[in-house]
Design a protein around this motif. Structure first.
Motif, PDB file in Angstrom:
ATOM      1  N   LEU A  45       4.151   0.291  -7.052  1.00  0.00           N
ATOM      2  CA  LEU A  45       3.352  -0.524  -6.151  1.00  0.00           C
ATOM      3  C   LEU A  45       2.761  -1.754  -6.840  1.00  0.00           C
ATOM      4  O   LEU A  45       2.680  -1.828  -8.057  1.00  0.00           O
ATOM      5  N   ARG A  96      -3.353  -1.552   2.811  1.00  0.00           N
ATOM      6  CA  ARG A  96      -2.935  -2.293   1.622  1.00  0.00           C
ATOM      7  C   ARG A  96      -3.245  -1.510   0.352  1.00  0.00           C
ATOM      8  O   ARG A  96      -4.152  -0.681   0.321  1.00  0.00           O
ATOM      9  N   VAL A  97      -2.477  -1.806  -0.666  1.00  0.00           N
ATOM     10  CA  VAL A  97      -2.717  -1.224  -1.985  1.00  0.00           C
ATOM     11  C   VAL A  97      -3.853  -2.012  -2.645  1.00  0.00           C
ATOM     12  O   VAL A  97      -3.811  -3.241  -2.703  1.00  0.00           O
ATOM     13  N   SER A 153       0.015  -4.957  -1.782  1.00  0.00           N
ATOM     14  CA  SER A 153       1.198  -4.549  -1.013  1.00  0.00           C
ATOM     15  C   SER A 153       0.784  -3.973   0.338  1.00  0.00           C
ATOM     16  O   SER A 153      -0.216  -3.253   0.453  1.00  0.00           O
ATOM     17  N   GLN A 154       1.569  -4.274   1.382  1.00  0.00           N
ATOM     18  CA  GLN A 154       1.281  -3.784   2.728  1.00  0.00           C
ATOM     19  C   GLN A 154       1.883  -2.398   2.943  1.00  0.00           C
ATOM     20  O   GLN A 154       2.886  -2.044   2.321  1.00  0.00           O
ATOM     21  N   ALA A 155       1.237  -1.634   3.825  1.00  0.00           N
ATOM     22  CA  ALA A 155       1.718  -0.285   4.099  1.00  0.00           C
ATOM     23  C   ALA A 155       1.399   0.086   5.543  1.00  0.00           C
ATOM     24  O   ALA A 155       0.549  -0.522   6.196  1.00  0.00           O
ATOM     25  N   PHE A 168       5.751   1.873   2.506  1.00  0.00           N
ATOM     26  CA  PHE A 168       5.376   0.580   1.943  1.00  0.00           C
ATOM     27  C   PHE A 168       6.479  -0.441   2.192  1.00  0.00           C
ATOM     28  O   PHE A 168       7.667  -0.130   2.071  1.00  0.00           O
ATOM     29  N   ASP A 169       6.067  -1.684   2.485  1.00  0.00           N
ATOM     30  CA  ASP A 169       7.046  -2.753   2.655  1.00  0.00           C
ATOM     31  C   ASP A 169       7.816  -2.987   1.359  1.00  0.00           C
ATOM     32  O   ASP A 169       8.985  -3.380   1.380  1.00  0.00           O
ATOM     33  N   ILE A 228      -5.167   3.265  -1.898  1.00  0.00           N
ATOM     34  CA  ILE A 228      -4.660   2.656  -0.664  1.00  0.00           C
ATOM     35  C   ILE A 228      -5.775   2.678   0.377  1.00  0.00           C
ATOM     36  O   ILE A 228      -6.339   3.738   0.655  1.00  0.00           O
TER      37      ILE A 228
END
Length: 357
Positions: free
Chosen positions: A321, A40-41, A325-327, A261-262, A239
Motif C-alpha cells: 500500500l 483511504r490508507v 491510496s483509495q479503497a 484497493f485501487d 485504513i
C-alpha cells in the motif's frame, strides 16, 4: 388493445416491485452490511528537521529512498561544534585549576589561623601570669613590662580575628569545592550543550519509512528546526473509512469486513473494525464568539460521516500500500446469509471495476 394495457400494467407492477426491492435492500444493507468508497490508507508523516544549523556535508539518501530507524541520513558540518566542545573542555580545565589554586590558598589561610591561635594562646598565658604575679607583688614587673604583656595579648587576639576573616573570605569566594561549585556547574553545562550540539550534526531516521519531499544536496545550509525532508513511516499504517451515520446503527468493533484497493485491483482482503470515531468537527467556534450555523440547501440533509478505522487481517498486505491510496470497504454486522452474500458479490464486483475506473 386491452391486452396491451394489461401487459403495460404488468410491466409497471414489475418495475415498481423491483424498485421497492432495491429500496428495501438498500435500507437493510446500509444498516447490516454498510459499505463506503470513501476510504483511504493513512499513516504517519514525519518532518526531518536538524536540531542545529550548518552546511550539509554529506547526504546518504535520495528521493524515495527506503530507510531503517537509526540510519544516517544527513551530516551537518561538525567543525564549529567540535571547536565548541574543545573550548568547553578548556574552560573546565581552567575552572579546575582555579579551584586547585583556591584550595592551596585555603590551606595557607588555615595555617595562618592556626599559627595565630597558637600565638594567642601563648600571649594569653603570659598575660594571665603577669596579672597573677602583679596581684601578689605589684613591684615584680615594671609598668613597661606589664604594658608589653597586655599589648602582645591584644595583638594576638586581633591576629586571630584577621586570620579567621581571611579564611572565611577565601571560603566564600571559592564556594563548594565539588561538582556543586557554581563555576563547575556552568562549565559542565556548557560542555554538555556542546556535546549535544555535536551529536545532533548527524540526522538519523526516527522510524522505518520512505524519504519524500527531498531537495537537499551537499553544501545546502540547513537551519535548526526547518524541515529539509519528509519521512513517510511504513511502520504505522491504518485504513480510515468514512461511514454515514445510518451506517453506524449496528456497526461495532471487531466486526468482519472486506476491503479492496485501487492500487491492487481485482483483490479482496479480509479485515476487521478496530475503532469508531465518537465525534467530528461540524462548526467553527472561538472563545468569545457565537457558533456559526450553516443553512442546508435542498430537500434532503447531507449525511454526516464518521471515521471508522479498519485493520487488515494479513499485515503483509500493508507493504503493497501507499499512503493516500483509495479503497472500498464493506462491513458485515449481522448473520444474514442473504445480505452478507450480496455484499460479498458487491465488493468483488467493485474490485474488478477497479481495473477500468
Amino acid at each position: 388493445m386491452e391486452s396491451k394495457k394489461g401487459s403495460a400494467k404488468k410491466v409497471s407492477i414489475i418495475i415498481v416491485a423491483i424498485a421497492l426491492l432495491i429500496l428495501i435492500f438498500s435500507v437493510l444493507s446500509s444498516r447490516f452490511t454498510p459499505s463506503t468508497d470513501q476510504a483511504r490508507v493513512q499513516g504517519l508523516t514525519l518532518s526531518l528537521a536538524p536540531m542545529v544549523s550548518g552546511y550539509v556535508t554529506k547526504v546518504n539518501v535520495s528521493l524515495h529512498s527506503e530507510v531503517k530507524a537509526g540510519d544516517t541520513l544527513f551530516i551537518i558540518d561538525r567543525t564549529p561544534y567540535e571547536i565548541a566542545v574543545k573550548q568547553a573542555e578548556i574552560n573546565l580545565e581552567n575552572v579546575t585549576q582555579s579551584l586547585t589554586a583556591g584550595m592551596s590558598g585555603l590551606k595557607g589561610a588555615t595555617a595562618q589561623l592556626n599559627s595565630a591561635r597558637v600565638s594567642l594562646e601563648r600571649a594569653k598565658k603570659n598575660w594571665e601570669r603577669t596579672q597573677r604575679v602583679m596581684a601578689q607583688n605589684e613591684g615584680a614587673f615594671s609598668q613597661v613590662d606589664r604594658d608589653r604583656s597586655e599589648s602582645s595579648y591584644l595583638t594576638a587576639v586581633e591576629r586571630v580575628k584577621t586570620a579567621q576573616a581571611n579564611l572565611d573570605g577565601q571560603k566564600a569566594a571559592l564556594g563548594p569545592t565539588d561538582a556543586n561549585n557554581p563555576s563547575v556547574k556552568a562549565v559542565l553545562n556548557q560542555l554538555e550543550k556542546a556535546n549535544w550540539d555535536l551529536a545532533h550534526t548527524v540526522i538519523t531516521a526516527p522510524s522505518d519509512g520512505i524519504i519524500e519531499s527531498f531537495n537537499v544536496e551537499t553544501g545546502y545550509f540547513a537551519s535548526a528546526g526547518r524541515p529539509i525532508a519528509t519521512l513517510i513511516s511504513n511502520k504505522t499504517i491504518w485504513i480510515q473509512a468514512n461511514f454515514t451515520e445510518n451506517n453506524l446503527t449496528h456497526l461495532k468493533v471487531n466486526d468482519k469486513a472486506s476491503i479492496t484497493f485501487d492500487i491492487d485491483a481485482g483483490e479482496v482482503y479480509d479485515a476487521k473494525v478496530v475503532s469508531i470515531a465518537y465525534g467530528v468537527k461540524t462548526q467553527t467556534t472561538s472563545a468569545g464568539n457565537l457558533p456559526t450555523v450553516r443553512n442546508s440547501k435542498g430537500w434532503l440533509l447531507e449525511q454526516q460521516r464518521f471515521p471508522v478505522i479498519i485493520a487488515l487481517e494479513d499485515e503483509e498486505i500493508y507493504k503493497k500500500l501507499r499512503q493516500g491510496s483509495q479503497a472500498d470497504v464493506v462491513v458485515f454486522t449481522g448473520n444474514s446469509s442473504i445480505l452478507n452474500t450480496l455484499a460479498k458479490i458487491k465488493i468483488w464486483f467493485i474490485s474488478k471495476i477497479s481495473y477500468v475506473r
